[in-house]
Design a protein around this motif. Structure first.
Motif, short mmCIF file in Angstrom:
data_model
loop_
_atom_site.label_atom_id
_atom_site.label_comp_id
_atom_site.label_asym_id
_atom_site.label_seq_id
_atom_site.Cartn_x
_atom_site.Cartn_y
_atom_site.Cartn_z
N GLU A 54 5.16 48.69 8.06
CA GLU A 54 5.22 49.75 7.06
C GLU A 54 4.59 51.03 7.58
O GLU A 54 3.85 51.74 6.88
CB GLU A 54 4.54 49.29 5.76
N GLY A 55 4.90 51.33 8.84
CA GLY A 55 4.50 52.61 9.43
C GLY A 55 3.15 52.64 10.10
O GLY A 55 2.82 53.63 10.76
N ARG A 99 14.81 46.41 9.16
CA ARG A 99 14.91 47.17 7.91
C ARG A 99 14.48 46.31 6.72
O ARG A 99 14.70 45.11 6.69
CB ARG A 99 16.35 47.64 7.71
N ARG A 100 13.91 46.99 5.76
CA ARG A 100 13.46 46.31 4.55
C ARG A 100 14.64 45.69 3.81
O ARG A 100 15.65 46.34 3.54
CB ARG A 100 12.74 47.30 3.65
N ASP A 107 14.90 52.20 5.60
CA ASP A 107 13.54 52.33 6.11
C ASP A 107 13.08 51.04 6.75
O ASP A 107 13.30 49.95 6.22
CB ASP A 107 12.58 52.73 4.98
#
Length: 366
Positions: A78-79, A42-43, A7
């Motif tokens: 974060e989106g 990516r995290r 994610d």
């Protein structure tokens, strides 16, 4: 290198940044610093952005943190888009998104003590007060390998490596999730570079950070990054995992960067291809492929048609009309070249400092 979750934590979408060209006091010349750049971080990974000086790396890093406003495009953390946040909301978000600046001599306020520099984010975000705040500052100093007794000293009393450690401690003070390092070791000696790189890797593991490293030193990138974006004149020309990039560079610019690694031994030196011409001005970037003026594989279509960033398999992307034909032009030579050996020596030097750095920052690990 560690496995990372798929994610994304931070995304840049079609980012554009131009300077000049408007206003009473602004320059009429437009500088195309960043042009239609999209990337996804990516995290939990270490993401590297590499390229020559002036290619737009630092500008891109500041755009991702909204330290400067983009001319066009979007930034998602974060989106959610951070461009719509008001100043108060953006200040709260600063806790989670931090930066380590390139120059440790210019990025610290000479009139503030080390305790004030590190303690300012703690005070600003209301994380601790009084004795608890002082203890947090002391713990941060210990974390980056400095002594709590240094809290009342001023930046001019420290070496370059120590100043950069103070910059790292300041970035950690707000308990961030992501840190961007804007060439965090380029101004330091090689042995000190090793210490700072190892420190960043240790802190990443300890605090679960996501790192974005902006650099032009390929030894640093090979040592610590998971994925790499190669920039040229404001555009990304290649995306790849680090191992694939070094084993088989697809873009001719990436191949040139790798073959340009200096060789310390005169005995092992061999002729290597040099890029033709000078870096074009960002005020008037070339038509078509921006690299065609220096590319040894350029053809007429390269001047006329801009190459799209197309998928090359296994998550790789490359912006070149003829990457399939030239992808092995430098790979076989690089695998056994003196430049590769020199890179391996640099990597070994970095690794050799890890145990010493562990002993400094974490005495309990002895």
């Amino acid at each position: 290198m560690t496995a990372v979750a798929p994610d994304p934590i931070l995304e840049g979408i079609d980012l554009v940044k131009r300077f000049g060209g408007g206003g009473l006091l602004a320059s009429p010349t437009i500088v195309h610093a960043v042009d239609s750049v999209s990337l996804s971080i990516r995290r939990g990974e270490t993401f590297a952005i590499v390229g020559e000086s002036g290619c737009g790396k630092s500008t891109l890093g500041r755009l991702l943190l909204r330290l400067i406003e983009p001319t066009a495009g979007d930034i998602r953390y974060e989106g959610r888009s951070i461009l719509s946040l008001d100043p108060k909301e953006m200040r709260q978000l600063r806790r989670e998104l931090q930066i380590i600046f390139q120059d440790p001599f210019a990025s610290l306020n000479p009139r503030m003590t080390v305790g004030d520099i590190i303690g300012e984010p703690i005070w600003l975000h209301g994380l601790a007060k009084g004795s608890e705040r002082r203890e947090r500052i002391a713990e941060l100093l210990r974390t980056v390998g400095l002594l709590p007794a240094h809290v009342d000293r001023y930046p001019h009393e420290f070496s370059g490596g120590q100043r950069q450690r103070i910059g790292v401690a300041r970035a950690l003070a707000g308990e961030p999730k992501l840190i961007i390092g804007d060439e965090p070791v380029s101004a330091l000696d090689v042995s000190i570079q090793a210490q700072i790189i190892n420190l960043l890797e240790d802190l990443k593991e300890r605090f679960g950070l996501t790192l974005v490293i902006i650099a032009h030193d390929l030894a640093v990138i090979r040592h610590m990054s998971d994925r790499v974006a190669v920039m040229y004149l404001g555009e990304i020309v290649e995306f790849s995992t680090t191992d694939e990039l070094f084993d088989n560079p697809l873009h001719p610019y990436t191949q040139a960067l790798l073959t340009a690694i200096p060789v310390p031994s005169p005995v092992n030196r061999s002729p290597k291809p040099l890029l033709q011409g000078d870096v074009p001005s960002p005020t008037a970037p070339p038509s078509g492929c921006r690299f065609h003026t220096r590319c040894p594989h350029a053809r007429p279509i390269c001047k006329e048609q801009h190459p799209s960033l197309e998928t090359a398999g296994d998550g790789r992307k490359v912006a070149c009309h003829f990457w399939r034909e030239i992808q092995n032009a430098g790979a076989s030579a690089l695998s056994a070249s003196p430049q590769s050996a020199a890179l391996a020596k640099r990597m070994a030097l970095y690794t050799s400092w890890r145990e010493r750095q562990d002993q400094v920052t974490n005495p309990s690990r002895k």
